[in-house]
Design a protein around this motif. Structure first.
Motif, PDB file in Angstrom:
ATOM      1  N   UNK B 424       0.780  -1.240   0.000  1.00 31.33           N
ATOM      2  CA  UNK B 424       0.000   0.000   0.000  1.00 31.33           C
ATOM      3  C   UNK B 424       0.814   1.295   0.000  1.00 31.33           C
ATOM      4  N   UNK B 425       1.920   1.289   0.715  1.00 34.35           N
ATOM      5  CA  UNK B 425       2.622   2.565   0.866  1.00 34.35           C
ATOM      6  C   UNK B 425       4.115   2.391   0.598  1.00 34.35           C
ATOM      7  N   UNK B 426       4.722   3.499   0.204  1.00 36.92           N
ATOM      8  CA  UNK B 426       6.138   3.430  -0.144  1.00 36.92           C
ATOM      9  C   UNK B 426       6.969   4.387   0.698  1.00 36.92           C
ATOM     10  N   UNK B 427       8.155   3.943   0.994  1.00 36.90           N
ATOM     11  CA  UNK B 427       9.108   4.778   1.728  1.00 36.90           C
ATOM     12  C   UNK B 427      10.347   4.938   0.853  1.00 36.90           C
ATOM     13  N   UNK B 428      10.735   6.168   0.641  1.00 36.93           N
ATOM     14  CA  UNK B 428      11.883   6.425  -0.226  1.00 36.93           C
ATOM     15  C   UNK B 428      12.967   7.108   0.595  1.00 36.93           C
ATOM     16  N   UNK B 429      14.166   6.606   0.502  1.00 40.15           N
ATOM     17  CA  UNK B 429      15.270   7.241   1.207  1.00 40.15           C
ATOM     18  C   UNK B 429      16.401   7.568   0.257  1.00 40.15           C
ATOM     19  N   UNK B 430      16.951   8.735   0.407  1.00 40.41           N
ATOM     20  CA  UNK B 430      18.093   9.094  -0.426  1.00 40.41           C
ATOM     21  C   UNK B 430      18.640  10.437  -0.007  1.00 40.41           C
ATOM     22  N   UNK B 595       6.523   3.621  15.648  1.00 42.24           N
ATOM     23  CA  UNK B 595       5.242   2.898  15.666  1.00 42.24           C
ATOM     24  C   UNK B 595       5.248   1.823  14.597  1.00 42.24           C
ATOM     25  N   UNK B 596       5.250   0.586  15.037  1.00 38.42           N
ATOM     26  CA  UNK B 596       5.295  -0.496  14.059  1.00 38.42           C
ATOM     27  C   UNK B 596       4.031  -0.498  13.202  1.00 38.42           C
ATOM     28  N   UNK B 597       2.927   0.005  13.777  1.00 38.63           N
ATOM     29  CA  UNK B 597       1.685   0.043  13.006  1.00 38.63           C
ATOM     30  C   UNK B 597       1.854   0.923  11.774  1.00 38.63           C
ATOM     31  N   UNK B 598       2.773   1.871  11.861  1.00 36.95           N
ATOM     32  CA  UNK B 598       2.999   2.729  10.691  1.00 36.95           C
ATOM     33  C   UNK B 598       4.001   2.080   9.750  1.00 36.95           C
ATOM     34  N   UNK B 599       5.213   1.834  10.245  1.00 34.95           N
ATOM     35  CA  UNK B 599       6.244   1.458   9.265  1.00 34.95           C
ATOM     36  C   UNK B 599       6.040   0.075   8.665  1.00 34.95           C
ATOM     37  N   UNK B 600       5.304  -0.752   9.374  1.00 26.68           N
ATOM     38  CA  UNK B 600       5.038  -2.068   8.786  1.00 26.68           C
ATOM     39  C   UNK B 600       4.145  -1.989   7.563  1.00 26.68           C
ATOM     40  N   UNK B 601       3.408  -0.901   7.449  1.00 29.61           N
ATOM     41  CA  UNK B 601       2.544  -0.751   6.283  1.00 29.61           C
ATOM     42  C   UNK B 601       3.320  -0.283   5.060  1.00 29.61           C
ATOM     43  N   UNK B 635       9.766  -4.541  -2.863  1.00 23.82           N
ATOM     44  CA  UNK B 635       8.349  -4.602  -2.470  1.00 23.82           C
ATOM     45  C   UNK B 635       8.129  -5.518  -1.268  1.00 23.82           C
ATOM     46  N   UNK B 636       9.224  -5.927  -0.635  1.00 20.80           N
ATOM     47  CA  UNK B 636       9.074  -6.885   0.459  1.00 20.80           C
ATOM     48  C   UNK B 636       9.619  -6.330   1.766  1.00 20.80           C
ATOM     49  N   UNK B 637       9.260  -5.111   2.058  1.00 21.77           N
ATOM     50  CA  UNK B 637       9.661  -4.445   3.293  1.00 21.77           C
ATOM     51  C   UNK B 637      11.172  -4.366   3.466  1.00 21.77           C
ATOM     52  N   UNK B 638      11.884  -4.438   2.379  1.00 19.96           N
ATOM     53  CA  UNK B 638      13.317  -4.203   2.440  1.00 19.96           C
ATOM     54  C   UNK B 638      14.176  -5.424   2.662  1.00 19.96           C
ATOM     55  N   UNK B 639      13.579  -6.615   2.702  1.00 20.67           N
ATOM     56  CA  UNK B 639      14.434  -7.799   2.877  1.00 20.67           C
ATOM     57  C   UNK B 639      15.147  -8.105   1.561  1.00 20.67           C
ATOM     58  N   UNK B 640      16.318  -8.695   1.711  1.00 23.25           N
ATOM     59  CA  UNK B 640      17.227  -8.804   0.580  1.00 23.25           C
ATOM     60  C   UNK B 640      16.643  -9.487  -0.670  1.00 23.25           C
ATOM     61  N   UNK B 641      15.921 -10.598  -0.537  1.00 25.04           N
ATOM     62  CA  UNK B 641      15.453 -11.257  -1.764  1.00 25.04           C
ATOM     63  C   UNK B 641      14.516 -10.386  -2.605  1.00 25.04           C
ATOM     64  N   UNK B 642      13.994  -9.348  -1.980  1.00 20.35           N
ATOM     65  CA  UNK B 642      13.063  -8.497  -2.716  1.00 20.35           C
ATOM     66  C   UNK B 642      13.725  -7.406  -3.534  1.00 20.35           C
TER      67      UNK B 642
END
Lengths: 147, 939
Positions: B424-430, B595-601, B635-642
């Motif tokens: 649903x949501x995206x986080x961009x860092x740079x 808040x895990x309720x936020x970043x987990x989304x 698209x997999x919450x940042x885990x390596x295989x994704x």
């Protein structure tokens, strides 16, 4: 409401919107291909069935004909035998008729009109009888001489 | 004639008769025998022909050379009587058989082969069915958007049992549809090899190089199978697996299927094909060719292969299984080669004999593969541009299930970002300089080109000047805007309230959608759209750049932002509201990670070079070594295989995003987006709320400035005829105060007819004089009576007004019908003067001011005053009683000083330039930040 609509009733059923997609269960090319092939498969099956039925019929007829052939073969043998006996007797009787030009055993004549075999047999017997009769006088004399 | 002669004649005649009679008797019985025998022979003949099948019988050598006579009398060995028996004798029977045969096959003969040829030609265009001369050596061009050929030609078939054997093309379904199983005999293995090679070349030559990857495993040899395809290894299009390591190939396929399931087959799609829809194929096909030796595989490998077969087709995995006995629980077509080189297959059934197409010329295959590899290399090395991200035709996609758009390229292949129910949501860092703006432009451009404004709405906010979304709103130089943008907020900087306002707006919209969904008895946007096809339910993507500013301080703004963010993050997914948050450094944002309720989304993670913590560190450090202009899309919450690494094309240069925007704007501009620019002061004359004001209202509305909200609405105070309806402006800067007073008076002026209201402007500090004069001029121009008095005239003005009010209150005079507004600039400057008491009445000017404040509003006399400090304001009011000032705007005043005038939330206020804190005790539960208007005084 559609501004173009002037009455409460639509004269034409509502048309399909461009975005809508009618759910037609589209038949795939593979299915279509197999459908067409099925025409041939069905035809082959139909032909096989037809052949089977006819073969069963034929099998019965063949059995019957074989039986008839056996009969006619026996009959033929009897006719031949009778003919041969008559012929031998005739040849023997004609032996003394030195003047007579002898001939070979007659060939079967299949061109004769179809009649019951008995008739032909009878005609043959009668012909032999007639031949015998034509030779009778002499025979009678001879018999007298023998006696 | 002598007697002797007579006798002789008789004998001769009788003998002749006898001979004829013998002939006739013999002939009659012979004919009967012959006829029966002939009939019997005919029956036998028909029995034999039908029994073995007419097609085979006609080919039969034994029948052709059938004995030409029939022995009628088998006993006469030496000279058998013979009856003639030739095929001609049986012509009649044969004709009947043939007639039956033709009748049975009539439909097939007349239509079958023709229909099949047409069908194959229509669904298997180009390399899928044509002879190799027209395509071998030319790399394919199809990208999957025109669909996949449903059939692929393998040879020619004839129905052997048909009376006229007309050849027709034999073709098999492959990609996405069915696996292929080939079985050969030891003598025909090379034919199977050729079949595999031809099919692979057909597929490879149909699609763009790169869309089909081939894996080969041969139990018998390490190299040598399909040698013609070896040039493909150069471009990674062919992988040859070790004979002893089938499990590696199967593992790879299983892993691929797993990845497709987690990444591609989301939102209820069952196949990759369904995801790609009518667009370009996003996921390449993988064809695994397995050559066996007619022996079963090991049990575990067998099972794994069956699993791959079962799940592979939906995920683009295609199996060619050669000489491996295996049963597969998924669509599969089988080609079985016979010893003579012909074949039969499941497509055509047992009645069709298939002659496989000639093998491709041995010299041309490696050349064709080299050309494909070369083209692939060329595509890969080509600098893919912004234009390559865009679809051929804009606005064709549907966002019901989510939005997906390519943002960059990996080896020439598009890499997509997807926002939907599962991501649903995206986080961009740079960090700055890492290409964050460029990435956002690429993403927005790609999305906007695909989805129409009815499918996608954008809310764009940038806190810092780092990324500028200003381009997407109409500007002075460029009048165009991005049709999808509904709100553009730029230079938000310290106006964090605007971020909160946006989140609140999204939260409200989410609720509105949830209510609508509830009415239709559904829960998701996708279903709502299906239930309410006439409704407009676009997906909303809200981009907040440098969102850490939202959580910049420990105050109510942060608290509100956290709460709203959690709300939207958790529940936005099903209502089609997606957040894209970006930041230079996301690592230390407590409001987010706290808040895990936020970043987990935020399952979509996008890391630009050197970005920290966006990916699941330390296991996933892909961002550290990322070169410039690249991004990790995960698209997999940042885990390596994704991880998917892509190069992002230049999307900020001239002729890229700006050009696209102009194109889309020309196509359908729609309504211009709302613009909030923190660096600009809103012009009162351009404010809709101001323009909407009309004379005739019983209680006029005072506009004090612009509230920081999504709609850009004005801060208003109603001047009802109730006590306390006075306004105080607190602050030391003349510019701020004059803006508020000017805006307020101007808005009042707009609600009265000429000469209906009286405006008394008292300028008690010299710096305010120009503002006062400007305001007087403006009011006069509108036809109002506006007088300007200086400090010497204030006392008289207040005393007179107070006396008038007193006389009304004591019933000596009628209530004055004329509204009177006292606009006082720097009231505290006249404090000393006002404190002097009239020797006659013992009343001071302060008393008069207090009377005006106390009794004025109910008699349509209102004070709009500016005090230069809280204490100074209090000095003008009765000790401890401040409720005559119902509304106030404070500027450079510390929050705690305001405690006595408003609720405890004012505590957190700290002054910032050109922003005021507004509180109306009659209407508000908490204060609001406002931006004072530009009244046009400066120009």
């Amino acid at each position: 409401m559609n501004p173009m609509m002037t009455t409460m009733f639509e004269s034409v059923p509502s048309q399909r919107q461009s975005e809508e997609v009618i759910e037609v269960p589209a038949i795939s090319a593979v299915e279509r291909y197999k459908e067409i092939i099925a025409i041939a498969t069905d035809a082959a099956a139909r032909q096989r069935k037809l052949d089977e039925v006819r073969c069963a019929e034929l099998a019965e007829r063949i059995a019957a004909t074989q039986h008839e052939i056996a009969e006619v073969r026996d009959r033929e043998r009897v006719v031949r035998m009778g003919a041969a006996l008559h012929w031998e007797a005739a040849v023997e009787q004609l032996w003394d008729e030195r003047w007579l030009q002898m001939v070979t055993f007659p060939q079967p004549d299949e061109s004769v009109p179809p009649r019951p075999q008995g008739e032909y047999n009878r005609v043959m017997d009668l012909a032999y009888q007639a031949l015998e009769d034509s030779l009778a006088k002499r025979t009678l004399l001879r018999r007298k001489q023998k006696d | 004639m002598s007697r002797r002669d007579d006798r002789r004649t008789k004998i001769e005649t009788a003998f002749g008769e006898f001979q004829r009679a013998v002939s006739a008797a013999l002939g009659s019985v012979a004919r009967e025998h012959r006829l029966l025998a002939t009939e019997h022979a005919k029956d036998m003949f028909e029995f034999t022909v039908r029994g073995m099948g007419v097609d085979r019988a006609l080919q039969d050598v034994a029948l052709k050379n059938v004995t030409s006579f029939l022995t009628v009398d088998e006993k006469r060995q030496k000279n058998p009587r013979q009856a003639p028996l030739s095929m001609a004798e049986f012509a009649e029977r044969l004709d009947q058989i043939k007639y039956d045969w033709q009748q049975s096959f009539h439909e097939w003969t007349t239509t079958g082969p023709e229909q099949l040829t047409e069908l194959v030609n229509s669904v298997a265009a180009g390399p899928a069915s044509l002879p190799h001369g027209s395509w071998l050596g030319h790399p394919g061009t199809h990208d999957g958007s025109e669909g996949v050929p449903e059939l692929w030609r393998i040879g020619t078939g004839v129905v052997t049992s048909a009376p006229t054997p007309v050849p027709f093309p034999v073709a098999v379904p492959l990609l996405d549809q069915a696996h292929l199983h080939i079985s050969s005999t030891p003598d025909t293995r090379h034919v199977a090899d050729s079949l595999v090679e031809s099919l692979l070349l057909r597929v490879l030559s149909h699609f763009q190089p790169g869309l089909v990857h081939v894996h080969v495993w041969d139990v018998g040899q390490l190299t040598g199978s399909l040698p013609g395809l070896y040039p493909l290894t150069r471009a990674n299009l062919l992988t040859v697996h070790d004979p002893a390591r089938l499990h590696e190939l199967l593992d790879e396929m299983s892993e691929h299927i797993r990845q497709v399931h987690t990444k591609v087959l989301v939102d209820g799609h069952l196949t990759v094909r369904a995801v790609s829809g009518e667009g370009r194929r996003t996921e390449p096909w993988r064809i695994a060719v397995l050559f066996g030796n007619r022996k079963a595989l090991k049990e575990d490998q067998q099972q794994q292969l069956q699993r791959v077969a079962r799940n592979g087709l939906a995920c683009g995995v295609q199996l060619f299984i050669v000489d491996i006995p295996i049963t597969i629980n998924s669509p599969v077509e089988t080609v079985s080669l016979r010893g003579d080189g012909t074949a039969f297959c499941t497509m055509t059934g047992k009645d069709v004999t298939v002659t496989l197409d000639e093998a491709l010329p041995r010299t041309l295959v490696p050349r064709a593969c080299a050309a494909i590899a070369e083209k692939r290399e060329e595509r890969r090395s080509r600098m893919s541009t912004f234009g390559d991200l865009l679809p051929d035709r804009p606005w064709t996609e549907n966002s019901s299930a989510g939005v997906i758009a390519p943002v960059g390229f990996d080896d020439g292949e598009q890499v997509c970002v997807q926002l939907g129910d599962t991501s649903p949501h995206a986080l961009i860092g740079g960090p700055s300089g890492s290409g964050k703006t460029n990435f956002l432009y690429a993403m927005l451009g790609s999305l906007c080109a695909r989805y129409s404004p009815n499918e996608l709405e954008l809310y764009l906010l940038d806190f810092k000047e780092g990324v500028s979304f200003a381009q997407f709103a109409p500007g002075r130089k460029d009048p165009s805007w991005l049709p999808h943008a509904r709100l553009v907020g730029v230079n938000v900087n310290t106006d964090r309230e605007f971020g909160v306002a946006l989140l609140r707006f999204l939260s409200d919209e989410m609720r509105r959608r949830a209510d609508a969904a509830k009415q239709h008895e559904v829960t998701k946007l996708e279903h709502l759209r299906a239930e309410d096809p006439g409704g407009r339910w676009p997906r909303i993507v809200a981009v907040i750049d440098e969102f850490q500013y939202l959580f910049g301080e420990r105050d109510q703004v942060t608290a509100a932002a956290t709460q709203l963010l959690e709300d939207v993050a958790r529940r936005g997914r099903s209502q089609g509201i997606h957040l894209v948050l970006s930041s230079q450094d996301v690592s230390g944002i407590e409001g987010f990670w706290g808040k895990s309720a936020i970043f987990e989304q935020f399952t979509v993670r996008i890391a630009l070079p050197k970005a920290r913590r966006v990916l699941a560190e330390p296991q996933n450090d892909a961002a550290v070594e990322l070169p410039r202009w690249h991004a990790v899309i995960n698209h997999e919450s940042g885990v390596k295989p994704g991880n998917e690494i892509c190069r992002v094309p230049d999307s900020t240069a001239k002729g890229t995003m700006d050009f696209l925007q102009t194109e889309l704007w020309r196509r359908e501009p729609g309504r211009a987006p709302g613009l909030f620019d923190g660096s600009k002061i809103p012009l009162i004359d351009a404010t809709q709320d101001f323009l909407d004001l009309r004379p005739g209202e019983a209680s006029p509305t005072v506009l004090l400035g612009q509230v920081i909200d999504v709609a850009g609405s004005a801060a208003r105070v109603r001047f009802a005829r109730t006590p306390g309806r006075n306004i105080a402006v607190i602050g030391s800067v003349v510019q701020d105060a004059a803006a508020v007073l000017g805006g307020a008076a101007a808005s009042l002026g707009r609600q009265h007819h000429p000469h209906e209201a009286r405006f008394s402007l008292a300028c008690l500090v010299e710096e305010a004089m120009p503002s006062a004069l400007y305001l007087a001029k403006r009011l006069s121009a509108d036809g109002h009576d506006a007088e300007v008095v200086q400090i010497d005239g204030l006392r008289r003005l207040l005393d007179e007004t107070a006396a008038q009010l007193q006389s009304i209150n004591t019933g000596q005079a009628d209530a004055p019908m004329q509204p009177h507004y006292l606009v006082l600039y720097g009231v505290d400057a006249a404090q000393t003067l006002l404190e002097q008491k009239d020797p006659a009445t013992r009343m001071s000017g302060v008393d008069s001011l207090r009377t005006v404040l106390k009794h004025g509003p109910e008699n349509r006399t209102h004070v709009l005053g500016w005090w230069r400090g809280v204490q100074r304001l209090k000095a003008s009011l009765p000790p401890g009683v401040y409720d005559d000032i119902g509304a106030w705007v404070a500027f450079d005043v510390q929050g705690k000083e305001l405690l006595s005038l408003g609720p405890e939330q004012v505590m957190s206020w700290s002054p910032r330039p050109r922003r005021g804190l507004f509180f109306d005790r009659f209407e508000h539960s908490r204060p609001q930040v406002i931006i004072p208007f530009d009244t046009g005084e400066a120009s």
